[in-house]
Design a protein around this motif. Sequence first.
Motif, mmCIF file in Angstrom:
data_model
loop_
_atom_site.group_PDB
_atom_site.id
_atom_site.type_symbol
_atom_site.label_atom_id
_atom_site.label_comp_id
_atom_site.label_asym_id
_atom_site.label_seq_id
_atom_site.Cartn_x
_atom_site.Cartn_y
_atom_site.Cartn_z
ATOM 1 N N ARG A 91 0.095 -1.677 0.054
ATOM 2 C CA ARG A 91 0.316 0.063 0.184
ATOM 3 C C ARG A 91 0.924 1.462 0.227
ATOM 4 O O ARG A 91 -0.040 2.457 -0.307
ATOM 5 N N GLU A 92 2.459 1.148 0.009
ATOM 6 C CA GLU A 92 3.238 2.566 0.441
ATOM 7 C C GLU A 92 4.621 2.264 -0.127
ATOM 8 O O GLU A 92 5.218 0.844 -0.475
ATOM 9 N N GLN A 113 -4.724 10.925 13.034
ATOM 10 C CA GLN A 113 -3.281 10.323 11.772
ATOM 11 C C GLN A 113 -3.823 8.530 11.868
ATOM 12 O O GLN A 113 -4.295 8.027 12.375
ATOM 13 N N SER A 114 -3.198 8.972 10.150
ATOM 14 C CA SER A 114 -3.349 7.716 9.257
ATOM 15 C C SER A 114 -2.554 6.914 9.467
ATOM 16 O O SER A 114 -0.962 7.742 9.064
ATOM 17 N N ILE A 115 -2.732 5.526 9.970
ATOM 18 C CA ILE A 115 -1.803 4.800 10.294
ATOM 19 C C ILE A 115 -2.572 3.809 9.036
ATOM 20 O O ILE A 115 -2.423 3.047 8.897
ATOM 21 N N LEU A 116 -0.856 3.063 8.089
ATOM 22 C CA LEU A 116 -0.757 1.980 7.762
ATOM 23 C C LEU A 116 -0.291 0.938 8.933
ATOM 24 O O LEU A 116 0.504 1.142 9.244
ATOM 25 N N VAL A 117 -1.487 -0.133 8.881
ATOM 26 C CA VAL A 117 -0.998 -0.851 9.883
ATOM 27 C C VAL A 117 -0.185 -2.448 9.548
ATOM 28 O O VAL A 117 -0.318 -2.524 8.346
ATOM 29 N N GLU A 118 0.895 -2.542 9.903
ATOM 30 C CA GLU A 118 2.011 -3.381 9.892
ATOM 31 C C GLU A 118 1.733 -4.667 10.115
ATOM 32 O O GLU A 118 2.517 -5.806 9.929
ATOM 33 N N GLY A 119 1.361 -4.371 12.077
ATOM 34 C CA GLY A 119 1.574 -5.812 12.045
ATOM 35 C C GLY A 119 0.963 -6.123 13.628
ATOM 36 O O GLY A 119 0.723 -5.155 14.197
ATOM 37 N N VAL A 120 1.128 -6.448 14.256
ATOM 38 C CA VAL A 120 0.956 -7.154 15.611
ATOM 39 C C VAL A 120 2.255 -6.704 16.416
ATOM 40 O O VAL A 120 3.433 -6.530 16.605
ATOM 41 N N SER A 121 2.108 -5.621 17.819
ATOM 42 C CA SER A 121 2.894 -5.110 18.602
ATOM 43 C C SER A 121 3.603 -6.550 19.379
ATOM 44 O O SER A 121 2.970 -6.958 19.207
ATOM 45 N N GLY A 170 -6.753 -3.184 18.623
ATOM 46 C CA GLY A 170 -8.002 -2.856 16.735
ATOM 47 C C GLY A 170 -7.461 -4.207 16.343
ATOM 48 O O GLY A 170 -7.251 -6.022 17.496
ATOM 49 N N SER A 171 -8.188 -4.981 16.007
ATOM 50 C CA SER A 171 -8.217 -6.578 14.689
ATOM 51 C C SER A 171 -7.352 -6.988 14.329
ATOM 52 O O SER A 171 -7.184 -6.106 13.402
ATOM 53 N N SER A 172 -6.775 -8.147 14.001
ATOM 54 C CA SER A 172 -5.604 -8.308 13.122
ATOM 55 C C SER A 172 -6.006 -7.970 11.336
ATOM 56 O O SER A 172 -5.341 -8.582 11.112
ATOM 57 N N LYS A 173 -7.762 -8.121 11.362
ATOM 58 C CA LYS A 173 -8.100 -7.865 9.675
ATOM 59 C C LYS A 173 -7.389 -6.737 9.296
ATOM 60 O O LYS A 173 -7.213 -6.189 8.153
ATOM 61 N N MET A 174 -7.283 -5.666 10.339
ATOM 62 C CA MET A 174 -6.775 -4.245 10.232
ATOM 63 C C MET A 174 -5.298 -4.332 9.432
ATOM 64 O O MET A 174 -4.724 -3.745 8.920
ATOM 65 N N ILE A 175 -4.783 -5.471 9.341
ATOM 66 C CA ILE A 175 -3.289 -5.369 9.057
ATOM 67 C C ILE A 175 -3.513 -5.207 7.376
ATOM 68 O O ILE A 175 -3.844 -5.627 6.864
ATOM 69 N N GLY A 176 -2.426 -4.408 7.355
ATOM 70 C CA GLY A 176 -2.394 -4.067 5.636
ATOM 71 C C GLY A 176 -3.404 -3.101 5.125
ATOM 72 O O GLY A 176 -2.904 -2.732 4.124
ATOM 73 N N GLN A 177 -3.872 -2.135 6.572
ATOM 74 C CA GLN A 177 -5.068 -1.337 5.732
ATOM 75 C C GLN A 177 -4.350 0.232 6.567
ATOM 76 O O GLN A 177 -3.689 -0.034 6.990
ATOM 77 N N PHE A 178 -5.143 1.110 5.691
ATOM 78 C CA PHE A 178 -4.963 1.924 6.655
ATOM 79 C C PHE A 178 -6.251 1.918 7.719
ATOM 80 O O PHE A 178 -7.681 2.099 7.127
ATOM 81 N N VAL A 179 -6.366 3.307 8.588
ATOM 82 C CA VAL A 179 -6.780 3.031 10.082
ATOM 83 C C VAL A 179 -6.829 4.910 10.250
ATOM 84 O O VAL A 179 -5.612 4.654 10.788
#
Length: 441
Positions: free
Chosen positions: A193-194, A384-392, A413-422
Amino acid sequence: MKYIYIKTWGCQMNEYDSSMIITLLQKKNKYLITESVENADILILNTCSIREKAQEKVFHQLGRWKKIKNKNPKVIIAVGGCVATQEGKEIFKRANYVDIIFGTQTLHKLPKMISEVEKTKKLSIDISFPKLEKFKHVLESKITGYTANVSIMEGCNKYCSFCIVPYTRGNEISRPCDDILFEISILAKQGVREINLLGQNVNAYQGPTFNGKICYFSELIRLVAEIDGIDRIRFITSNPLEFTDDIIEVYEDTPKLVSFLHLPVQSGSNKILNLMKRSYTIEDYESIVKKLIIARPNIQISSDFIVGFPGESEIDFQQTMIFIKNINFDMSFSFIYSNRPGTPASKMEDNIDIKEKKRRLYILQDRINKQTMSWSRKMFGSIQSILVEGVSNENIMYLYGRTENNRIVTFKGSSKMIGQFVNIKIKKVHTHSLKGELFEN
Ligand code: SAH
Ligand code: F3S
């Protein structure tokens, strides 16, 4: 099955080259990557020569690998990157157990060189500069997440008086525009995505197009922004020289380009800039920043600095400190000047004591850290718009991602968000990292 172990030092260009090496060796020789040096059949060192310390590290590393080769003489040791390009056979003279020496522009020859060494057991060396040839061999780079580096040009023609890069990476040459767009569209289809556009002077990009025209950097960014799936664009490194108005205009009309710019200045003194052969003045730099702020009011600027350049007086250093405050840089990579053999600056008299150089570096870094913190504080309460990269790593209930200005943000957040902008509302602020909560409107 054969295994490769690869160690990479230096800039993002080297990281990119290493990912090409991995893709190439996996595809052509069916090698697998291993994280364990002991399991490897081939040890590859991708080196950096930007500062003296980086170069010395190479021989220390090779010394450690010698022990592995003593135990298992079949292991092949390959040295590539900037030190290899610069030193060539000298590496073999100092470490005669090295089997392969390849350059920044000849990494695509590695599969052939490996087969050669397997047969002949003799040193194989190629540090020539075949223009852009390596890119013809690997179009898709290895994806390590939702953000990918894509090299758009190689080398540098600027010959700043302190810098070794033009000698190790060769003259500037731009990749064809269509190759770059093709590579990015494949990455986008795989979920990237980036995009981070890479080069020593990306703003000097002049790539040929399929219809015989030239595509400039500003146009390239707009074309990348049109690719479906790519929602964030960064680039590194740009140079104040040739940072033309058409590039500044992209900040006005292309929101996918981040509001964060790394623009190395090196010094806040015109006298030193002149000795460094940077070919711009502090006033030129200020004028670029002014125009950028008009085009993108929330833009943040980071920079590179060298302290203790030959002839840098206390007054020159103070001018750098004033400049840092005036521009209000967000971050920096700052270094003590390192003498690189063969560069024009290496012949200048280095008249500053190492203690003094360290003092200046400390003062500079301390000031920048304060500014980083104050920029971070301003983000408190913002969305802020964040590109979710993974689990902390610290807490599996938390995810992490990056803001446009390179801060890591953790949030529940939920792991479904990984790879998305939130969208995240910032609730806690540290210098380089932030904590927040999902913001749904
Ligand atoms: N293309 C970039 C520089 C790439 S090199 C530009 O236009 O500035 C990355 C950084 O390494 C440089 O910005 C500089 O700050 C640092 N560097 C390069 N040569 C150096 C040397 N001889 N000593 C100390 N730092 C150096
Ligand atoms: Fe080096 Fe100057 Fe080029 S710092 S990479 S010669 S712009």
